[in-house]
Design a protein around this motif. Structure first.
Motif, PDB file in Angstrom:
ATOM      1  N   UNK A 192       0.823  -1.214   0.000  1.00 61.59           N
ATOM      2  CA  UNK A 192       0.000   0.000   0.000  1.00 61.59           C
ATOM      3  C   UNK A 192       0.852   1.258   0.000  1.00 61.59           C
ATOM      4  N   UNK A 193       2.131   1.126   0.373  1.00 60.03           N
ATOM      5  CA  UNK A 193       3.028   2.283   0.428  1.00 60.03           C
ATOM      6  C   UNK A 193       3.590   2.529  -0.967  1.00 60.03           C
ATOM      7  N   UNK A 194       3.270   3.665  -1.539  1.00 61.06           N
ATOM      8  CA  UNK A 194       3.730   4.004  -2.885  1.00 61.06           C
ATOM      9  C   UNK A 194       5.005   4.843  -2.813  1.00 61.06           C
ATOM     10  N   UNK A 195       5.949   4.526  -3.674  1.00 67.88           N
ATOM     11  CA  UNK A 195       7.214   5.256  -3.668  1.00 67.88           C
ATOM     12  C   UNK A 195       8.008   4.946  -2.406  1.00 67.88           C
ATOM     13  N   UNK A 196       8.755   5.936  -1.939  1.00 70.26           N
ATOM     14  CA  UNK A 196       9.524   5.833  -0.701  1.00 70.26           C
ATOM     15  C   UNK A 196      10.443   4.605  -0.681  1.00 70.26           C
ATOM     16  N   UNK A 197      11.194   4.426  -1.744  1.00 73.31           N
ATOM     17  CA  UNK A 197      12.075   3.258  -1.850  1.00 73.31           C
ATOM     18  C   UNK A 197      13.115   3.238  -0.735  1.00 73.31           C
ATOM     19  N   UNK A 198      13.683   4.398  -0.413  1.00 72.87           N
ATOM     20  CA  UNK A 198      14.705   4.436   0.624  1.00 72.87           C
ATOM     21  C   UNK A 198      14.114   4.111   1.998  1.00 72.87           C
ATOM     22  N   UNK A 199      12.926   4.633   2.264  1.00 70.63           N
ATOM     23  CA  UNK A 199      12.289   4.358   3.550  1.00 70.63           C
ATOM     24  C   UNK A 199      11.891   2.888   3.661  1.00 70.63           C
ATOM     25  N   UNK A 200      11.418   2.301   2.567  1.00 66.32           N
ATOM     26  CA  UNK A 200      11.083   0.875   2.575  1.00 66.32           C
ATOM     27  C   UNK A 200      12.335   0.043   2.823  1.00 66.32           C
ATOM     28  N   UNK A 392       4.356  12.485  -7.371  1.00 64.72           N
ATOM     29  CA  UNK A 392       2.950  12.341  -7.767  1.00 64.72           C
ATOM     30  C   UNK A 392       2.738  11.179  -8.713  1.00 64.72           C
ATOM     31  N   UNK A 393       3.765  10.806  -9.485  1.00 63.08           N
ATOM     32  CA  UNK A 393       3.632   9.682 -10.405  1.00 63.08           C
ATOM     33  C   UNK A 393       3.403   8.361  -9.654  1.00 63.08           C
ATOM     34  N   UNK A 394       3.941   8.278  -8.443  1.00 63.04           N
ATOM     35  CA  UNK A 394       3.785   7.045  -7.650  1.00 63.04           C
ATOM     36  C   UNK A 394       2.372   6.876  -7.105  1.00 63.04           C
ATOM     37  N   UNK A 395       1.609   7.974  -7.088  1.00 60.01           N
ATOM     38  CA  UNK A 395       0.285   7.934  -6.466  1.00 60.01           C
ATOM     39  C   UNK A 395      -0.821   7.641  -7.468  1.00 60.01           C
ATOM     40  N   UNK A 398      -2.563   3.735 -11.865  1.00 62.84           N
ATOM     41  CA  UNK A 398      -1.882   2.791 -12.739  1.00 62.84           C
ATOM     42  C   UNK A 398      -0.401   2.635 -12.407  1.00 62.84           C
ATOM     43  N   UNK A 399       0.054   3.261 -11.321  1.00 59.83           N
ATOM     44  CA  UNK A 399       1.457   3.126 -10.910  1.00 59.83           C
ATOM     45  C   UNK A 399       1.682   1.736 -10.323  1.00 59.83           C
ATOM     46  N   UNK A 400       2.821   1.133 -10.590  1.00 61.48           N
ATOM     47  CA  UNK A 400       3.075  -0.214 -10.062  1.00 61.48           C
ATOM     48  C   UNK A 400       3.179  -0.188  -8.539  1.00 61.48           C
ATOM     49  N   UNK A 401       2.542  -1.140  -7.850  1.00 61.75           N
ATOM     50  CA  UNK A 401       2.636  -1.178  -6.377  1.00 61.75           C
ATOM     51  C   UNK A 401       4.016  -1.652  -5.934  1.00 61.75           C
TER      52      UNK A 401
END
Length: 498
Positions: A192-200, A392-395, A398-401
């Motif tokens: 459910x978390x979009x983007x935030x690759x570093x935080x993940x 905004x593209x991550x939200x 159609x953005x990949x989860x």
């Protein structure tokens, strides 16, 4: 003159010291006295016991009744002694045979009708009863919990059923623990978390090594969302950990749920919580939020909004994994090995460093806001990450989860298994010889760490914690030794350090 002796256990923190119930009947005017430092609820048991005995069609002795709860210098509280006192009176008066009394321990509060009610703290008592090779007779509602640790637990619904069991007329049901399939209801998915690759990535490292983590960022960056998904990627509790956690819940009287007992707890107290609410307290010491989060996650949202005094009480438990609550009349120890997750804004308005919003805070306000978190507490937090709002593209729909919780959890479990085989503890708990044996750095890694020590004025504690985080990063990469890249990433994850 008649004497009956039974065994029960008191509740002192998560310990269960033995209590001997001695019931003595003698001649004289009919009286009923309870001695042995009994508190109000125990003294009131006289009326409950009298009503239960008479309601169960037994004769209440018209003699001088003295009940001694030993040892005399230990306070006794609660209704757990009701069943033992009632049985002692019946055995001493010759209405019930007492041959089996020495083989069992008896727990339960009595209603005036003779029904048996559950009592808190039954699991610590069951652990000790099992060590002493005694069976237990408990209320129906306590039987499943007691059977976690003791193999001979008998469930009773009333005083009459217990007396029939002791007389050999009708055996009580022997409780057995049946572990139900673990429920995943309430587990939130990391996808459910979009983007935030570093935080993940930081969250995965924290889960894999058991490291404390602090997330800082503007409102809506996903700090709380990430924190609430940490329990889902943590490995399930092993049996010993689950027993420890269940014992704390038992002391608090929280009903036992066999479908969730291996799930790691997630506690998120409000920032108005007092120090006693966090660490525990009271004249009869009870566990606080940090003990309820034992072997799980303690999430402190809006960290600077907590009182500085409240935050500072976390410093010792973060190091020792336990808390001792001392009062004038008693002292209790509770386990408190939790994983701390904090979330905060970078400043009071929340937009310091945000490229799309202007910060309205003065330098003095920002300094005072951050000063609420003491340096020694920050020093104990392994990962300190600054976040920005997701693109905004991550939200878009159609953005990949992102990766699902189940996928990340498998990687975390594999790394935890490596750590357990190597040292018997997760990387966050490495110390002494185990740390030197497990955290082997290359020459370039040592050079980089030495430079960081000089540049950032790191403490010896921070130095050890960087090495532990680097060990976890190397484990995730499948590397035996720690390289400069692993040290570099570990240092980057302490970005909030001065």
């Amino acid at each position: 003159m008649s004497l009956a002796i039974l065994t029960c256990r008191a509740q002192l923190g998560v310990a269960a010291p033995s209590v001997t119930i001695e019931v003595f009947l003698s001649g004289g005017l009919p009286t009923f006295a309870i001695v042995g430092l009994a508190e109000t609820a125990v003294r009131e048991s006289k009326d409950r016991v009298r009503g239960a005995i008479m309601s169960s069609n037994f004769k209440f002795p018209q003699q001088r009744i003295t009940v001694n709860l030993g040892p005399a210098d230990m306070r006794k509280s609660g209704g757990r002694y009701d069943l033992g006192i009632a049985l002692g009176i019946l055995v001493a008066s010759g209405q019930v045979p007492g041959e089996l009394l020495s083989l069992s321990e008896f727990y339960g509060e009595l209603s005036l009708s003779g029904d048996l009610r559950p009592v808190p703290g039954i699991l610590p008592a069951a652990i000790q009863a099992s060590k002493c090779d005694r069976s237990m007779i408990v209320a129906e509602e306590n039987a499943g919990e007691a059977a976690l640790s003791s193999t001979r637990v008998y469930a009773a619904g009333s005083l009459l059923e217990v007396t029939a069991h002791l007389a050999g007329k009708q055996k009580l049901r022997q409780a057995e623990f049946v572990e139900n399939p673990q429920s995943d209801v309430g587990v939130e998915d990391l996808r459910d978390v979009r983007g935030q690759a570093q935080a993940r990535r930081a969250l995965e490292i924290a889960a894999a090594g058991g490291h404390n983590i602090l997330l800082s960022g503007p409102p809506g960056a996903g700090k709380s969302m990430l924190a609430r998904r940490l329990p889902g990627i943590l490995p399930p509790l092993n049996y010993d950990e689950a027993i420890e956690t269940a014992a704390v819940n038992s002391v608090l009287g929280i009903p036992f749920d066999s479908s969730r007992w291996r799930q790691r707890s997630f506690r998120a107290p409000h920032h108005t919580a007092s120090a006693a609410a966090l660490v525990g307290g009271g004249s009869d010491p009870r566990p606080g939020e940090i003990s309820r989060a034992h072997n799980g996650v303690l999430f402190l949202d809006e960290l600077p909004e907590f009182s500085r005094h409240v935050l500072n009480v976390l410093r010792e438990p973060l190091e020792t994994g336990e808390i001792t609550i001392s009062r004038v009349e008693r002292q209790a120890d509770f386990p408190a090995r939790f994983q701390l997750v904090g979330a905060m804004n970078p400043c009071p308005c929340g937009y310091l460093g945000d490229p799309k919003s202007d910060c309205t805070c003065s330098a003095e306000r920002v300094k005072a806001y951050r000063a609420k978190i003491s340096g020694p507490l920050l020093d104990r937090i392994d990962i300190q990450l600054s976040m920005q709002r997701p693109a905004k593209e991550c939200l878009r729909a159609d953005a990949p989860p992102g990766e699902a919780t189940s996928v990340v959890a498998r990687r975390v479990l594999a790394v935890r298994n490596v750590q357990m085989l190597r040292s018997g503890v997760c990387n966050a708990e490495l110390d002494g010889d185990r740390m030197e044996a497990c955290c082997i750095l290359s020459g370039s890694a040592w050079e980089l760490l030495d430079q960081a020590m000089d540049r950032f004025v790191m403490s010896a504690r921070a130095h050890r914690r960087v090495r532990r985080v680097a060990r976890t990063i190397a484990d995730l990469a499948g590397e035996k030794n720690i390289s400069a890249d692993h040290i570099g990433e570990a240092l980057g994850l302490r970005g909030l350090n001065p």
